[in-house]
Each structure stands twice: as structure tokens, then as C-alpha cells.
Design an enzyme around this catalytic site. Structure first.
Site, short mmCIF file in Angstrom:
data_model
loop_
_atom_site.label_atom_id
_atom_site.label_comp_id
_atom_site.label_asym_id
_atom_site.label_seq_id
_atom_site.Cartn_x
_atom_site.Cartn_y
_atom_site.Cartn_z
N ASP A 13 20.93 49.56 -30.26
CA ASP A 13 22.08 48.36 -30.45
C ASP A 13 21.55 47.08 -30.65
OD1 ASP A 13 24.61 47.54 -30.84
OD2 ASP A 13 25.24 47.69 -28.74
N GLU A 27 23.76 54.05 -27.01
CA GLU A 27 24.83 53.89 -28.32
C GLU A 27 25.03 55.50 -28.72
OE1 GLU A 27 26.15 51.67 -32.17
OE2 GLU A 27 24.72 51.08 -30.94
N LYS A 65 19.55 55.58 -31.29
CA LYS A 65 20.14 54.54 -31.97
C LYS A 65 20.24 53.33 -31.44
CE LYS A 65 24.32 53.27 -34.98
NZ LYS A 65 24.26 51.89 -34.33
#
Length: 302
Positions: free
Chosen positions: A29, A160, A27
Site C-alpha cells: 500500500d 492489503e 500488494k
């Protein structure tokens, strides 16, 4: 080729039990963006159709044409990790000058292929779209089988979290689908409450968010606001506890944004968060509750 107004979004949650049915991606950021390359023209749009085409001129067309990509705009720190703090220096600039581009360069990380040669690929399964994407020379970050330990690896690297995507899932522009699950790495810590920001809308007349701090040599240092994770009962109880602690001036040694109501820093709470930013702020804090067993003086910066 039809150009979707908004990208498909993931639901927050935990890693699914049938993990073998999913692929895992890091994921990133950053800022979500769709990249549309057609007839030699590159168009880039974000959530709600915002046009990013002139904001990030260093993002290339990868030498492709008639292709529709989904991905993330990121600004990397010295360790090669996405830094939202660095990206904020560029997010609102149209036609940035060369100096800003040198100081805060950005890159585009494509992770889905939505169309080729005028043909939409929305109905193809995720695994098939990724296989086609990997055939293109666009520097797409890899995905891993859902049974891998990618979540633990991202936590160890200060990233993240991950997005788990069903291998057989289609792409549906503009919806938040249960086929994609975003799983964040969260760490818990104590914070000192030094004030609160008045709420709006449903929270009008009460607490909208709490002003958080931690102690350092220079005194209480502001580390961010937390406005999520509260129940209505939490907010009512906090208002009762903070009202008699109100003071006229900020208890923080550093500047705090927005207009806040200040309180004597007597209460300690606990929040979960994803990471510390370079300027010592908590990223994505979520309220977990009061910690009456802790003294404010025990809460210090890392």
C-alpha cells in the site's frame, strides 16, 4: 535504455483457477514508482510520468548503475506494515526537510527488473525477470508460487492483499494487463449515513459519495466517504431516502472534509473495506447496500 512513461498495471479480480501458472506478491500500500539508474544519475517517476526524484532523497541507488526497476514507495508503521496514512505526509513535499524525513521515512521495494546494461527486458517472462532481480542486492520482497496461502497470510497480518502475476507474462508499460491480477483482502461492516457529497460529471445533480460514521462515546464519528460500488438504481433510491432526512448542520462529533449535504443519521449501510487507518478511517470502502435490519445505535467503532 528507453524509459517507460508509465508502469504496467494489474486488473482487479480474484485468484485465478490455474494458480500454478502464477506467482504471488504482497500488494504493498504505497506509491508505484519506476527507478532508472543510468550513468550515475538516479531518476524516479510515478504514474503519468510524475517526477519523484527530489521527493524521496533517502531512497538509494542500491550501488547499481544502468538498471531499470519497478517497485513501490512505502512508509512503514510501528509494526512494519505499509501505512498510506504515514506516506501522505510525504507525498506532496519536494525537497523535504530532515525533520519530516526522520518522522516519516520511506523505503523503496523493487519487485520487477525492466532493464540491465542498456538492454530492455520487457519481453522476458515475469519468472525470468524475477530471477535476474533476485540476483541483485536490492532487498526485493520475495514472490511465492500461486498455490501458496499468501492471500490468507496477508489478511492475518493486516496487509492489503496480493498481486497474482503469470509466470510467462511479458511487461507492457502503460497498460492494465489481464496477466496481472490484484486481489484485495476485504472486510465488511455496517456504517451510519450522516450525509452525502454532491456528484460531478455523470453524477452531477445527485449523490457522488456518502459520508459514513459510527458511534463512540462522544457521538457519531466520521469514518470516511464511500463513492464506489453503487449502481445508478442505488444512487436514485438513496437520493429518495435521504432527501427527507436533510438537516442544516453536521451530525458528526468530529470534522468532516469537503462540502457535504447533511442528513439525520437514521440509515445504516454496509461497506467492504481493506483496513482501518491509524486515525480511524476506512481504507478503500466499497458500497454493498442498505441494512434496514440494523439500528444506527448498533453501529460502533471497533
Amino acid at each position: 535504455m528507453p524509459f517507460p512513461v508509465e508502469p504496467m498495471l494489474a486488473m482487479p479480480g480474484e485468484l485465478p483457477a490455474d494458480r500454478e501458472q502464477y506467482g504471488l506478491e504482497v500488494k504493498w500500500d504505497g506509491i508505484r514508482a519506476l527507478l532508472h539508474l543510468e550513468d550515475g544519475v538516479m531518476r524516479m517517476t510515478g504514474r503519468h510520468g510524475a517526477d519523484y526524484s527530489r521527493r524521496y532523497p533517502e531512497i538509494s541507488d542500491f550501488g547499481l548503475d544502468n538498471v531499470l526497476l519497478d517497485g513501490e514507495i512505502v512508509a512503514l508503521d510501528a509494526k512494519g506494515r505499509p501505512s498510506f496514512e504515514r506516506l501522505q505526509h510525504r507525498m506532496h513535499l519536494t525537497d523535504p526537510d530532515p525533520a519530516m524525513m526522520r518522522l516519516y521515512p520511506v523505503t523503496y521495494l523493487p519487485f520487477d527488473l525492466l532493464g540491465v546494461a542498456g538492454t530492455p527486458l520487457f519481453d522476458l517472462p515475469y519468472a525470468a525477470r524475477r530471477a535476474l532481480l533476485d540476483e541483485l542486492d536490492v532487498g526485493a520482497p520475495p514472490y511465492f508460487l500461486g498455490t501458496s496461502d499468501l492471500l490468507a497470510a496477508t489478511s492475518a497480518q493486516g496487509l492489503e492483499g496480493v498481486v497474482a502475476k503469470r509466470l510467462d507474462s511479458p511487461y507492457r508499460p502503460g497498460i492494465r494487463a489481464a496477466w496481472w491480477i490484484k486481489v484485495k483482502n476485504l472486510t465488511a461492516r455496517e456504517v451510519v449515513i450522516g450525509g452525502w457529497k454532491p456528484g460531478k460529471g455523470r453524477r452531477a445533480g445527485g449523490i457522488g459519495s456518502l459520508v459514513m460514521g459510527a458511534f463512540a462515546e462522544r457521538g457519531l464519528v466520521y469514518v470516511g466517504h464511500v463513492g464506489t460500488g453503487f449502481t445508478d438504481a442505488d444512487l436514485e433510491r438513496l437520493h429518495e431516502l435521504l432527501a427527507p432526512l436533510e438537516i442544516p448542520r453536521s451530525p458528526f462529533a468530529n470534522a468532516v472534509p469537503w462540502r457535504n449535504r447533511w442528513v439525520r443519521p437514521d440509515l445504516v449501510g454496509e461497506v467492504a473495506y481493506t483496513m482501518w487507518t491509524d486515525d480511524q478511517k476506512l481504507r478503500h470502502p466499497v458500497w454493498r447496500g442498505l441494512r434496514p435490519d440494523k439500528f444506527p445505535a448498533e453501529v460502533s467503532l471497533p
